[in-house]
Structure formats: C-alpha cells, structure tokens
Write an enzyme that holds these catalytic residues in place. Structure first.
Site, PDB file in Angstrom:
ATOM      1  N   TYR A 152       0.740  -1.196  -0.038  1.00 11.22           N
ATOM      2  CA  TYR A 152       0.184  -0.049   0.038  1.00 11.22           C
ATOM      3  C   TYR A 152       0.735   1.261   0.023  1.00 11.22           C
ATOM      4  CZ  TYR A 152      -3.491   3.371   1.634  1.00 11.22           C
ATOM      5  OH  TYR A 152      -4.318   4.437   1.773  1.00 11.22           O
ATOM      6  N   ASP A 247       9.280   2.798   0.269  1.00  9.97           N
ATOM      7  CA  ASP A 247       8.172   3.385   0.932  1.00  9.97           C
ATOM      8  C   ASP A 247       8.184   2.960   2.508  1.00  9.97           C
ATOM      9  OD1 ASP A 247       5.934   4.255   2.236  1.00  9.97           O
ATOM     10  OD2 ASP A 247       4.577   3.563   0.574  1.00  9.97           O
ATOM     11  N   LYS A 275       3.791   8.566   9.527  1.00 13.96           N
ATOM     12  CA  LYS A 275       3.561   7.674  10.947  1.00 13.96           C
ATOM     13  C   LYS A 275       4.544   8.443  11.841  1.00 13.96           C
ATOM     14  CE  LYS A 275       0.533   4.486   8.406  1.00 13.96           C
ATOM     15  NZ  LYS A 275       0.599   3.730   7.203  1.00 13.96           N
TER      16      LYS A 275
HETATM   17  C1  LIG Z   1      -0.119   4.361   5.846  1.00 10.29           C
HETATM   18  C2  LIG Z   1       0.927   4.260   4.486  1.00 10.29           C
HETATM   19  C3  LIG Z   1       0.769   5.143   3.301  1.00 10.29           C
HETATM   20  C4  LIG Z   1      -0.269   6.253   3.382  1.00 10.29           C
HETATM   21  O1  LIG Z   1       0.052   7.308   4.606  1.00 10.29           O
HETATM   22  P1  LIG Z   1      -0.999   8.114   4.824  1.00 10.29           P
HETATM   23  O2  LIG Z   1      -0.345   9.111   5.915  1.00 10.29           O
HETATM   24  O3  LIG Z   1      -2.317   7.315   5.334  1.00 10.29           O
HETATM   25  O4  LIG Z   1      -1.374   8.847   3.714  1.00 10.29           O
HETATM   26  C5  LIG Z   1       1.851   4.753   2.478  1.00 10.29           C
HETATM   27  N1  LIG Z   1       2.428   3.790   2.497  1.00 10.29           N
HETATM   28  C6  LIG Z   1       2.803   2.930   3.626  1.00 10.29           C
HETATM   29  C7  LIG Z   1       3.552   1.982   3.465  1.00 10.29           C
HETATM   30  C8  LIG Z   1       1.571   3.180   4.622  1.00 10.29           C
HETATM   31  O5  LIG Z   1       1.780   2.115   5.483  1.00 10.29           O
END
Ligand SMILES: *Cc1c(COP(=O)(O)O)cnc(C)c1O
Length: 452
Positions: A152, A247, A275
């Site tokens: 994701y 990511d 995060k």
């Molecule tokens: C949570 C997440 C996102 C998106 O971040 P948001 O702050 O929710 O937009 C992107 N990449 C990874 C791996 C994530 O866990």
C-alpha cells in the site's frame, strides 16, 4: 492496572456516536478500516489515550496494539511530546513561511538515514509517495512504475493498483474513480518473486521510472522480504537506469532508527516517511539523493507544494519524538523483544507468524487449526512442503487466510480489553509503553482467544 472491563462492556455512547456519524460521514469514519467492516460489529469512539491504553467514549479501556497504525512507537501522549506541542502552539499554528524547526527536523532525518541527502516535508504518507513517484518520473523522463501486489502506498490515483493474484500484465485500478489510463502506467509484480519483476522489466525495457516497494511489507499483514530480494531490486533498477523507492511510511524509525536501510543493508534512491516521523501529527517526508531531489521546485521542474507542509506544530511533534528515539538507545531492543514474546504466543496456537522487529502479524493460514497427527510423523520432504504452505510470502498467500477465524479472534481479544487492528491484513504494533507485564497478559489473552 486492570485490563479492560471485558465481556458485557457498555458501549452505548459509541453506538450513538456511530449512528450519528453514519448520517454525516461516509460509513461513519474518515478512513475505511476504522469502520470494523472486516470483523463486523461497531467501532468504539475514542475519548483519550495514555501510554499503552486507549479509552472509549463509554470509559472502556483497552491495551492498544494499533497505535494509530504506527505513529505511536512511544505509546500515547508521551509527556515530552505533549509538552513541546503545547508550547509551540502558543507561537501560532501555521505561517506558510519557513521555520527553524523544518531545518532541524530535516537534519535529524538525515542523521538517522544518511541516504536522505535532501528532504521535503509534506502532510501525509499518500502525498509523500505520490510526490516521490512524480520526482522519479521527472528525473528519469519515464512514465511507468512497478509496484507489488499487497503493498500500500496511499490512495493517490496511480498507486491504487494492487492487482489480483499472480502477475498482472493488464493494470486495473483498485478503486472506482481511477481512470484506467492512470493505472496503465502502474505495473504490478509479486512480492518476493524476482522472476515477476524481471519479466516486467524486460517487457517494458527502457520505460520503467522506478520500482516502489515496502521494504518490509506491512499492509497485507507483515511480510518481510526474502533474503536477497531487496538486493535484487537494487541491482535490477541500477541495471535498467530506474530508481528504487523505499516506501518507509511504516518501517521508517520503526525497524530501527535508520529504517529499512539500517535493518536490511540495502540502499534506495528515494525514501518516503510518515507515521512515526510526525510523532502523531499530520506530517510525512520524502527525499534521498541530492541530484534527484534537485528536480523538485523551486530548484527544478517537478512541481510539488503544500499550504501546511512543514507545519510548525507537526514538525515539533516529529522532532521531539525522533529525539527521544535517538537518546533512548534501548527502545528498539525493548520493543523487538516484546514483539518476540507475542510471536511466541501466537506460534503456540498454530498460527503462521511473520515478524520484523516490533511489527508482527499472525495469519490464520489454511489448516492452522488442524492438529498434527502424532502417530504418523511425515517424511522430511513432506514436513518441508507443509512448512512452505504455511508461509505467507506475498499477497496471494495472505489472501488465503481464514478471515472469519480472524474476526472471532479480534472480538475475543477486544472482550478481554485488548485492541488489535480490525483486519487480518494489518500489522500489530508494539510500543515502548507496552510493559513486560502487559505483554504477558496479552500472551495469555492470545492463548485464550485462539483455540484450534
Ligand atoms: C500508511 C501508509 C501510507 C499512506 O500514508 P497516509 O499518511 O495514510 O496517507 C503509504 N505507504 C505506506 C507503506 C503506509 O503504511
């Protein structure tokens, strides 16, 4: 402290709030997973949280292993973070002009992750990955990217492509409202499957701008990379003049202070953070090699901007959180050790467990509840095959899990005052506020909740 109140807890206020919320907000929530759709029942509404505890509108208290989906590595409302945020608020909430804090946070990020030669602060992980991909396209002059099924990367149009099982040659969007044209530039490979990547690279020779990957996948449940997989991605991107984007919105400052690079030893060209980096506030970052980041406006031609980017309150929460992580060098050892205890408890129940540091997932893989027949010890080859079958290494493996069994487990844990993510496909997050005693209690609850 006692764990939550247990079965029969009163949830009247949460129910009333959810009823009203559904009238005003699609599904009653501002992010879909919060609605408990995958496990049934109704979500609780949060009143406050402190350390490892989260307390709902009816006063029920839970040990929280969601930790706001990752940011809460120190537990909730760490006094130093709250104090710093309170103080900075008095200076004003936003200026739309540069502040010293942005320089300080960027420098801290680079100290922890030296590959972050230049950093751009944004407001969400979605924005960070979307922007990093744009930079990769701008830098390489190519349009296509490769991502992995089950990874994701936020909800921007071009990244909402997950593909079903197996390798997809046709790119189909995951969400209504995403033009197929956008998705056409997003090719999907199979996590931990080198051949699927090689094939896409060959078929799209000279057209791939970047491979974007969760270096430890944590959005199909936790799925660590197999030995050599990230190194392979590093090599194949280099050979094809494509960029490698890690990511690290979850893994950053979670697997270690230096994120996935320190954890795996593999270097990427661009990284995204979210995060933890915002310490609980809406803040994220992307960055990496200086020559690539020099493409970003106003230095270069790749446009990316934000009214609230580098917001001083969010920056302060981020700085304070990262400083605590840097100063308290025992944190990672503690949270990893506690997560290992949980892993052990899950294993005893027969579930298949993946863990990377303080991230873990227990999978209700097919046959998890079929007891080994003691009288017939299978041959070594057969044992190997069975073990292989239980491994979750990619999205297809994760999708085979028994979601009903997961839902049962979720509700049993909740009834014992323990809140785990309401989906089989999310990680369990261990924070520094989860004491050894609470971990032991959680292990006990796991054994009670999961019976074959
Ligand atoms: C949570 C997440 C996102 C998106 O971040 P948001 O702050 O929710 O937009 C992107 N990449 C990874 C791996 C994530 O866990």
């Amino acid at each position: 402290m006692d764990a939550g109140k247990g079965v029969g807890m009163n949830t009247t206020k949460s129910q009333q709030l959810f009823h009203k919320a559904k009238e005003l907000i699609p599904g009653g929530v501002n992010s879909p997973v919060r609605a408990f759709g995958a496990v049934g029942g109704q979500p609780f509404f949060v009143e406050y949280a402190q350390g490892p505890w989260i307390v709902d509108a009816d006063g029920n208290r839970y040990v929280d292993y969601v930790c706001s989906w990752g940011p809460g590595i120190l537990g909730h409302a760490h006094p130093r973070v709250i104090e710093a945020v309170k103080k900075v608020c008095e200076n004003g909430l936003t200026f739309g002009a540069p502040t010293a804090g942005e320089v300080e946070l960027s420098e801290i990020i680079r100290t922890c992750v030296p590959d972050m030669e230049m950093v751009r602060l944004v407001s969400s992980g979605t924005e960070a990955v979307m922007s990093a991909v744009r930079v990769a396209r701008g830098y390489t002059g190519r349009d296509k990217i490769i991502k992995f099924a089950g990874n994701y990367h936020g909800h921007s149009d071009g990244l909402l492509v997950k593909a079903g099982s197996g390798l997809m040659t046709q790119s189909v969007p995951d969400s209504a409202g995403v033009p197929e044209d956008y998705a056409a530039n997003t090719l999907t490979a199979v996590y931990n499957d080198e051949e699927s990547v090689r094939k896409l690279m060959e078929e799209n020779n000279g057209q791939i701008a970047a491979i974007v990957v969760e270096p430890v996948a944590a959005n199909m449940g936790v799925v660590p990379p197999k030995d050599g997989f990230l190194k392979f991605l590093r090599n194949i991107t280099e050979e094809n003049d494509a960029l490698l984007i890690f990511d690290e919105v979850i893994t950053g400052f979670r697997l270690s202070l230096g994120g996935a690079t320190e954890y795996t030893g593999v270097h990427a060209d661009l990284h995204t953070f979210g995060k933890i980096v915002g310490g609980g506030m809406p803040l994220a970052a992307y960055g990496g090699r200086r020559d690539i980041m020099s493409c970003v406006a106003p230095l270069g031609p790749v446009y990316q901007a934000g009214t609230l980017s580098g917001n001083p309150v969010a920056v302060t929460a981020g700085i304070t959180t990262l400083k605590i992580l840097m100063e308290d060098t025992g944190i990672y050892e503690r949270i990893d050790r506690r997560a290992a205890k949980l892993e052990e408890a899950f294993r005893e129940t027969g579930l298949s467990v993946n863990r990377a540091g303080s991230l873990l997932s227990a999978f209700f893989v097919p046959g998890w509840n079929v007891p080994e027949r003691k009288e017939t010890v299978p041959e070594a080859k057969e044992q190997e095959r069975r073990a292989e079958e239980r491994n979750v290494e990619n999205y297809e493996d994760a999708c085979r899990c028994d979601r009903q069994a997961f839902a049962d487990y979720f509700h049993k844990m909740l009834a014992q005052g323990i809140y785990v993510a309401p989906s089989q496909f999310e990680a369990m997050f261990v924070s520094d506020a989860h004491s050894d005693e609470l971990i032991d209690r959680t292990c006990e609850a796991i054994r009670k909740s999961i019976k074959a």
